[in-house]
Design an enzyme around this catalytic site. Sequence first.
Site, mmCIF file in Angstrom:
data_model
loop_
_atom_site.group_PDB
_atom_site.id
_atom_site.type_symbol
_atom_site.label_atom_id
_atom_site.label_comp_id
_atom_site.label_asym_id
_atom_site.label_seq_id
_atom_site.Cartn_x
_atom_site.Cartn_y
_atom_site.Cartn_z
ATOM 1 N N ALA A 69 0.865 -1.177 0.000
ATOM 2 C CA ALA A 69 0.000 0.000 0.000
ATOM 3 C C ALA A 69 0.908 1.236 0.000
ATOM 4 O O ALA A 69 2.051 1.167 0.457
ATOM 5 C CB ALA A 69 -0.875 -0.016 1.244
ATOM 6 N N GLY A 113 0.700 -5.021 1.084
ATOM 7 C CA GLY A 113 -0.558 -5.083 0.337
ATOM 8 C C GLY A 113 -0.393 -5.709 -1.041
ATOM 9 O O GLY A 113 -1.346 -6.262 -1.595
ATOM 10 N N GLU A 116 -0.616 -9.321 -0.418
ATOM 11 C CA GLU A 116 -2.014 -9.602 -0.061
ATOM 12 C C GLU A 116 -2.911 -9.588 -1.297
ATOM 13 O O GLU A 116 -3.807 -10.423 -1.434
ATOM 14 C CB GLU A 116 -2.493 -8.583 0.983
ATOM 15 N N GLU A 136 5.272 -5.145 6.914
ATOM 16 C CA GLU A 136 4.587 -4.065 7.645
ATOM 17 C C GLU A 136 5.166 -3.835 9.039
ATOM 18 O O GLU A 136 5.199 -2.719 9.535
ATOM 19 C CB GLU A 136 3.084 -4.372 7.761
HETATM 20 N N1 CO8 Z 1 4.615 3.131 -0.746
HETATM 21 C C1 CO8 Z 1 5.008 4.290 -1.323
HETATM 22 N N2 CO8 Z 1 6.121 4.401 -2.084
HETATM 23 C C2 CO8 Z 1 6.872 3.304 -2.244
HETATM 24 C C3 CO8 Z 1 6.530 2.053 -1.676
HETATM 25 C C4 CO8 Z 1 5.330 1.997 -0.897
HETATM 26 N N3 CO8 Z 1 4.881 0.836 -0.326
HETATM 27 N N4 CO8 Z 1 7.479 1.155 -1.996
HETATM 28 C C5 CO8 Z 1 8.380 1.804 -2.762
HETATM 29 N N5 CO8 Z 1 8.014 3.098 -2.927
HETATM 30 C C6 CO8 Z 1 8.733 4.133 -3.678
HETATM 31 C C7 CO8 Z 1 9.953 4.629 -2.940
HETATM 32 O O1 CO8 Z 1 9.600 5.578 -1.960
HETATM 33 C C8 CO8 Z 1 10.781 5.202 -4.067
HETATM 34 O O2 CO8 Z 1 10.251 6.461 -4.406
HETATM 35 P P1 CO8 Z 1 11.280 7.660 -4.770
HETATM 36 O O3 CO8 Z 1 11.996 7.196 -6.009
HETATM 37 O O4 CO8 Z 1 10.349 8.812 -5.031
HETATM 38 O O5 CO8 Z 1 12.177 7.832 -3.607
HETATM 39 C C9 CO8 Z 1 10.466 4.258 -5.229
HETATM 40 O O6 CO8 Z 1 9.228 3.586 -4.891
HETATM 41 C C10 CO8 Z 1 11.527 3.190 -5.440
HETATM 42 O O7 CO8 Z 1 11.746 2.534 -4.193
HETATM 43 P P2 CO8 Z 1 13.205 2.391 -3.524
HETATM 44 O O8 CO8 Z 1 14.087 3.503 -3.933
HETATM 45 O O9 CO8 Z 1 12.999 2.171 -2.074
HETATM 46 O O10 CO8 Z 1 13.696 1.048 -4.236
HETATM 47 P P3 CO8 Z 1 14.686 -0.052 -3.654
HETATM 48 O O11 CO8 Z 1 14.980 -0.982 -4.785
HETATM 49 O O12 CO8 Z 1 15.841 0.579 -2.947
HETATM 50 O O13 CO8 Z 1 13.845 -0.831 -2.529
HETATM 51 C C11 CO8 Z 1 11.875 -1.967 -1.675
HETATM 52 C C12 CO8 Z 1 12.708 -1.577 -2.922
HETATM 53 C C13 CO8 Z 1 12.662 -2.936 -0.833
HETATM 54 C C14 CO8 Z 1 10.613 -2.625 -2.167
HETATM 55 C C15 CO8 Z 1 11.561 -0.679 -0.862
HETATM 56 O O14 CO8 Z 1 11.015 0.299 -1.739
HETATM 57 C C16 CO8 Z 1 10.580 -0.904 0.249
HETATM 58 O O15 CO8 Z 1 10.935 -1.421 1.282
HETATM 59 N N6 CO8 Z 1 9.293 -0.481 0.040
HETATM 60 C C17 CO8 Z 1 8.281 -0.536 1.066
HETATM 61 C C18 CO8 Z 1 7.776 -1.948 1.264
HETATM 62 C C19 CO8 Z 1 6.741 -1.979 2.358
HETATM 63 O O16 CO8 Z 1 6.973 -1.645 3.507
HETATM 64 N N7 CO8 Z 1 5.503 -2.399 1.990
HETATM 65 C C20 CO8 Z 1 4.414 -2.493 2.906
HETATM 66 C C21 CO8 Z 1 3.620 -1.225 2.916
HETATM 67 S S1 CO8 Z 1 2.335 -1.229 4.130
HETATM 68 C C22 CO8 Z 1 1.129 -2.170 3.445
HETATM 69 O O17 CO8 Z 1 1.208 -2.633 2.357
HETATM 70 C C23 CO8 Z 1 -0.055 -2.414 4.311
HETATM 71 C C24 CO8 Z 1 -1.143 -3.110 3.519
HETATM 72 C C25 CO8 Z 1 -2.397 -3.050 4.257
HETATM 73 C C26 CO8 Z 1 -3.589 -2.994 3.331
HETATM 74 C C27 CO8 Z 1 -3.609 -1.781 2.526
HETATM 75 C C28 CO8 Z 1 -4.808 -0.923 2.720
HETATM 76 C C29 CO8 Z 1 -4.802 0.338 1.883
#
Ligand code: CO8
Length: 260
Positions: A69, A113, A116, A136
């Site tokens: 998400a 998400g 999921e 998460e």
């Molecule tokens: N949300 C928003 N932006 C994101 C997300 C995300 N989940 N994941 C990646 N991005 C963005 C980054 O902020 C970055 O943006 P920018 O270039 O503007 O800085 C861009 O995508 C590229 O990401 P990275 O530079 O971080 O890329 P890496 O290759 O270094 O890392 C990862 C990749 C490991 C996937 C890393 O981006 C990461 O850890 N992302 C977050 C993963 C995460 O925590 N996901 C869980 C989110 S919470 C959730 O899903 C709850 C679900 C519940 C139901 C939803 C109801 C609405």
Amino acid sequence: MTEPLILTELRGGTERRVGLITLNRPKQLNALNDALMDQLGAQLLAWDADPEVGCIVVTGSERAFAAGADISAMARKTFLEAVEGDFITRNWETIRRVRKPVIAAVAGFALGGGCELAMMCDFIIAADSARFGQPEIKIGIIPGAGGTQRLPRAIGKSKAMDLVLTGRMMDAAEAERAGLVSRVVAADKLIDEAVAAGELICAVGTTSVLMAKECVNRAFESGLADGVAFERRMFHALFATDDQKEGMDAFLAKRKPVFR
Ligand code: CO8
């Protein structure tokens, strides 16, 4: 002009076709925001009602199916906003209303998400580049779209606890061993393989496909005796269809069946 948040295309098939939905926020690793989930839900329901479509494939980019998400959209959300805005339920559960089969074709990250969403599909075909996880816990929350419930049903308690509590990722090979994905294919063949699976589904009888999906899903909602009784009723009911007569007649006559 702003880019559409999903791309759609009809692929393969003759009588009925495979609907391909590509999540389209590649720069944000397909982080799932409200607008994207609205568009995805609307497209799924539209194709579910469209007789030209027999099966739906949902995919992302090479780098990410979806990295979760959208954290930037929910970072400042309050408890009241989450409850009163019906956060998650409003548009995340639409996919559960889809009666036609939905295949997730996953390359790259399927996290939070994103994992999921893939698990809400009927089955997952993974590219060898796929990485699954529920990270998460690392941002102070827990899975909120079924992760703590569907993951243990798919891969068992121990591995689900491991993933949910540590937030670590598992690669495609581990996901296949654990039973989360039905098969792993080369990344450059992912869409072709998923569409080919969809075409096989399009080629068989619609009623038996709908009933088979309903029966397998019932396995997760009922005890064994109730589930088997439900399956038996569905099985009996199929003897009222032309597809059953055609399927069996064609087999006995050694010809290809022509389903309705
Ligand atoms: N949300 C928003 N932006 C994101 C997300 C995300 N989940 N994941 C990646 N991005 C963005 C980054 O902020 C970055 O943006 P920018 O270039 O503007 O800085 C861009 O995508 C590229 O990401 P990275 O530079 O971080 O890329 P890496 O290759 O270094 O890392 C990862 C990749 C490991 C996937 C890393 O981006 C990461 O850890 N992302 C977050 C993963 C995460 O925590 N996901 C869980 C989110 S919470 C959730 O899903 C709850 C679900 C519940 C139901 C939803 C109801 C609405």
